[in-house]
Design a protein around this motif. Structure first.
Motif, PDB file in Angstrom:
ATOM      1  N   ASN A   1       0.836  -1.190   0.000  1.00 51.62           N
ATOM      2  CA  ASN A   1       0.000   0.000   0.000  1.00 51.62           C
ATOM      3  C   ASN A   1       0.876   1.247   0.000  1.00 51.62           C
ATOM      4  OD1 ASN A   1      -1.691   2.172   1.865  1.00 51.62           O
ATOM      5  ND2 ASN A   1      -2.978   1.020   0.471  1.00 51.62           N
ATOM      6  N   LEU A   2       0.406   2.296  -0.664  1.00 55.96           N
ATOM      7  CA  LEU A   2       1.095   3.588  -0.676  1.00 55.96           C
ATOM      8  C   LEU A   2       0.039   4.677  -0.604  1.00 55.96           C
ATOM      9  CD1 LEU A   2       3.686   5.333  -1.138  1.00 55.96           C
ATOM     10  CD2 LEU A   2       3.166   5.189  -3.591  1.00 55.96           C
ATOM     11  N   ALA A   3       0.161   5.567   0.374  1.00 56.99           N
ATOM     12  CA  ALA A   3      -0.841   6.630   0.528  1.00 56.99           C
ATOM     13  C   ALA A   3      -0.226   7.837   1.219  1.00 56.99           C
ATOM     14  CB  ALA A   3      -2.034   6.121   1.341  1.00 56.99           C
ATOM     15  N   PRO A   4      -0.669   9.049   0.824  1.00 62.85           N
ATOM     16  CA  PRO A   4      -0.180  10.265   1.480  1.00 62.85           C
ATOM     17  C   PRO A   4      -1.029  10.623   2.699  1.00 62.85           C
ATOM     18  CG  PRO A   4      -1.476  10.838  -0.457  1.00 62.85           C
ATOM     19  CD  PRO A   4      -1.493   9.341  -0.359  1.00 62.85           C
ATOM     20  N   TYR A   5      -0.339  11.088   3.746  1.00 60.41           N
ATOM     21  CA  TYR A   5      -1.006  11.504   4.980  1.00 60.41           C
ATOM     22  C   TYR A   5      -0.557  12.920   5.328  1.00 60.41           C
ATOM     23  CZ  TYR A   5      -2.783   6.843   5.809  1.00 60.41           C
ATOM     24  OH  TYR A   5      -3.470   5.666   5.690  1.00 60.41           O
ATOM     25  N   SER A   6      -1.515  13.833   5.491  1.00 56.78           N
ATOM     26  CA  SER A   6      -1.150  15.202   5.838  1.00 56.78           C
ATOM     27  C   SER A   6      -1.049  15.394   7.345  1.00 56.78           C
ATOM     28  CB  SER A   6      -2.148  16.199   5.249  1.00 56.78           C
ATOM     29  OG  SER A   6      -3.425  16.037   5.818  1.00 56.78           O
ATOM     30  N   PHE A   7      -1.526  14.423   8.132  1.00 52.94           N
ATOM     31  CA  PHE A   7      -1.281  14.448   9.566  1.00 52.94           C
ATOM     32  C   PHE A   7      -0.046  13.586   9.813  1.00 52.94           C
ATOM     33  CE2 PHE A   7      -5.984  15.293   9.821  1.00 52.94           C
ATOM     34  CZ  PHE A   7      -5.843  16.609  10.229  1.00 52.94           C
ATOM     35  N   PHE A   8       1.126  14.212   9.637  1.00 51.44           N
ATOM     36  CA  PHE A   8       2.411  13.519   9.692  1.00 51.44           C
ATOM     37  C   PHE A   8       3.461  14.495  10.190  1.00 51.44           C
ATOM     38  CE2 PHE A   8       6.532  13.033   7.584  1.00 51.44           C
ATOM     39  CZ  PHE A   8       6.904  11.762   7.985  1.00 51.44           C
ATOM     40  N   ASN A   9       4.410  13.983  10.982  1.00 55.47           N
ATOM     41  CA  ASN A   9       5.515  14.849  11.396  1.00 55.47           C
ATOM     42  C   ASN A   9       6.572  14.050  12.145  1.00 55.47           C
ATOM     43  OD1 ASN A   9       6.929  17.332  11.690  1.00 55.47           O
ATOM     44  ND2 ASN A   9       4.965  18.389  11.884  1.00 55.47           N
ATOM     45  N   ALA A  10       7.762  14.673  12.297  1.00 53.63           N
ATOM     46  CA  ALA A  10       8.791  14.159  13.189  1.00 53.63           C
ATOM     47  C   ALA A  10       8.455  14.633  14.596  1.00 53.63           C
ATOM     48  CB  ALA A  10      10.158  14.677  12.773  1.00 53.63           C
TER      49      ALA A  10
ATOM     50  N   VAL B   1       8.894   9.366  13.993  1.00 57.88           N
ATOM     51  CA  VAL B   1       7.913  10.055  13.165  1.00 57.88           C
ATOM     52  C   VAL B   1       6.550   9.441  13.434  1.00 57.88           C
ATOM     53  CG1 VAL B   1       9.546  10.694  11.338  1.00 57.88           C
ATOM     54  CG2 VAL B   1       8.309   8.523  11.168  1.00 57.88           C
ATOM     55  N   MET B   2       5.516  10.203  13.152  1.00 59.57           N
ATOM     56  CA  MET B   2       4.157   9.704  13.356  1.00 59.57           C
ATOM     57  C   MET B   2       3.286  10.054  12.158  1.00 59.57           C
ATOM     58  SD  MET B   2       2.094  12.571  13.627  1.00 59.57           S
ATOM     59  CE  MET B   2       0.640  11.881  14.381  1.00 59.57           C
ATOM     60  N   PHE B   3       2.284   9.229  11.921  1.00 62.58           N
ATOM     61  CA  PHE B   3       1.223   9.611  10.996  1.00 62.58           C
ATOM     62  C   PHE B   3      -0.095   9.195  11.619  1.00 62.58           C
ATOM     63  CE2 PHE B   3       2.090   5.273   9.573  1.00 62.58           C
ATOM     64  CZ  PHE B   3       0.856   4.762   9.178  1.00 62.58           C
ATOM     65  N   ALA B   4      -1.134   9.953  11.310  1.00 62.24           N
ATOM     66  CA  ALA B   4      -2.452   9.687  11.873  1.00 62.24           C
ATOM     67  C   ALA B   4      -3.426   9.389  10.758  1.00 62.24           C
ATOM     68  CB  ALA B   4      -2.933  10.881  12.695  1.00 62.24           C
ATOM     69  N   SER B   5      -4.121   8.293  10.907  1.00 61.81           N
ATOM     70  CA  SER B   5      -5.121   7.867   9.937  1.00 61.81           C
ATOM     71  C   SER B   5      -6.487   8.336  10.412  1.00 61.81           C
ATOM     72  CB  SER B   5      -5.075   6.336   9.802  1.00 61.81           C
ATOM     73  OG  SER B   5      -6.058   5.877   8.920  1.00 61.81           O
ATOM     74  N   SER B   6      -7.024   9.352   9.755  1.00 56.83           N
ATOM     75  CA  SER B   6      -8.340   9.868  10.127  1.00 56.83           C
ATOM     76  C   SER B   6      -9.418   8.902   9.662  1.00 56.83           C
ATOM     77  CB  SER B   6      -8.571  11.237   9.495  1.00 56.83           C
ATOM     78  OG  SER B   6      -7.635  12.162   9.961  1.00 56.83           O
ATOM     79  N   GLY B   7     -10.428   8.737  10.489  1.00 53.71           N
ATOM     80  CA  GLY B   7     -11.518   7.843  10.112  1.00 53.71           C
ATOM     81  C   GLY B   7     -11.217   6.382  10.367  1.00 53.71           C
ATOM     82  N   GLY B   8     -10.237   6.114  11.236  1.00 57.25           N
ATOM     83  CA  GLY B   8      -9.963   4.727  11.601  1.00 57.25           C
ATOM     84  C   GLY B   8      -8.785   4.126  10.872  1.00 57.25           C
ATOM     85  N   ALA B   9      -8.651   2.810  11.013  1.00 61.79           N
ATOM     86  CA  ALA B   9      -7.490   2.094  10.476  1.00 61.79           C
ATOM     87  C   ALA B   9      -7.659   1.813   8.990  1.00 61.79           C
ATOM     88  CB  ALA B   9      -7.275   0.806  11.250  1.00 61.79           C
ATOM     89  N   LYS B  10      -7.068   2.674   8.152  1.00 61.01           N
ATOM     90  CA  LYS B  10      -7.029   2.405   6.724  1.00 61.01           C
ATOM     91  C   LYS B  10      -5.857   1.471   6.449  1.00 61.01           C
ATOM     92  CE  LYS B  10      -9.080   6.921   5.976  1.00 61.01           C
ATOM     93  NZ  LYS B  10      -8.859   8.318   5.595  1.00 61.01           N
ATOM     94  N   ASP B  11      -5.666   1.093   5.176  1.00 63.19           N
ATOM     95  CA  ASP B  11      -4.665   0.083   4.859  1.00 63.19           C
ATOM     96  C   ASP B  11      -3.272   0.439   5.352  1.00 63.19           C
ATOM     97  OD1 ASP B  11      -6.467  -1.645   3.751  1.00 63.19           O
ATOM     98  OD2 ASP B  11      -5.951  -1.230   1.667  1.00 63.19           O
ATOM     99  N   SER B  12      -2.845   1.708   5.182  1.00 61.74           N
ATOM    100  CA  SER B  12      -1.488   2.074   5.605  1.00 61.74           C
ATOM    101  C   SER B  12      -1.287   1.800   7.090  1.00 61.74           C
ATOM    102  CB  SER B  12      -1.212   3.548   5.311  1.00 61.74           C
ATOM    103  OG  SER B  12      -1.174   3.792   3.935  1.00 61.74           O
TER     104      SER B  12
END
Length: 201
Positions: free
Chosen positions: A39-48, A56-67
């Motif tokens: 899977n490959l997807a961009p996340y705008s809720f991301f940062n060091a 680093v962290m990323f947040a999946s809005s709306g629950g656990a998507k594939d990434s």
């Protein structure tokens, strides 16, 4: 103007929250599930969030998507640098596809092997962070209830850098031209760079 977020009664045509918290780096997250699905997807809720260790962290809005699901399942992910030259392909990789359909293929991108994790990286990206998941959690609201997001934190265990963006021992940000997310459907590219020296006490 002022409004309380509990009611979100701002009277504007669009919610301004994400436009105020901007620019935000884009976490272009690639993962491989245990069954081999990629899977490959961009996340705008991301940062060091830390330098020691490098987290680093990323947040999946709306629950656990594939990434997020693949990262948690495999314990690994890669954060690829999204740049101006890759803006259109990055956007194509955001399309909601069924599990098993590779965004690498639909976006016309090349998978490159990593050194320390099984997830692939984007060969066309000038930089990538190989990460191993340290924790994941659902953030809480003020009242204690669960939010609609799932946060995944990873420790960076390896870093790839295309030497063409290096100048005098540093990444030249004007050459790299990293892409960032603003509010609404707006994006920005880093091209104008200046330095400031932190004042001493």
């Amino acid at each position: 103007m002022f409004y309380e977020t509990a009611t979100n009664d701002h009277g504007l045509s669009h919610d301004p929250f994400k436009a105020i918290v901007a620019p935000r780096p884009i976490g272009w997250i690639s993962t491989r599930a245990r069954d081999g699905a990629v899977n490959l997807a961009p996340y705008s809720f991301f940062n060091a969030i830390s330098d020691d260790p490098k987290l680093v962290m990323f947040a999946s809005s709306g629950g656990a998507k594939d990434s997020a699901s693949f990262a948690i399942e495999s314990g690994e992910f890669v954060a690829n640098l999204a740049t101006e030259a890759l803006a259109e392909t990055m956007n194509r990789s955001s399309a909601p596809l069924p599990r098993g359909v590779s965004e690498f293929d639909t976006a016309g991108l090349t998978m490159a092997g990593c050194r320390l994790v099984a997830a692939p990286r984007v060969a066309e990206s000038p930089a990538a962070l190989e990460c191993r998941v340290t924790e994941h959690f659902v953030p809480r609201r003020l009242g204690g209830g669960a939010s609609s997001s799932l946060v995944v934190i990873g420790e960076v265990v390896g870093i790839h850098i295309d030497e063409r963006i290096l100048r005098e021992g540093r990444i030249d940000m004007a050459l790299a031209a990293p892409l960032s997310r603003l509010g609404y459907l707006d994006f920005a590219v880093t091209k104008s760079v200046f330095q400031m020296v932190r004042p001493k006490a």
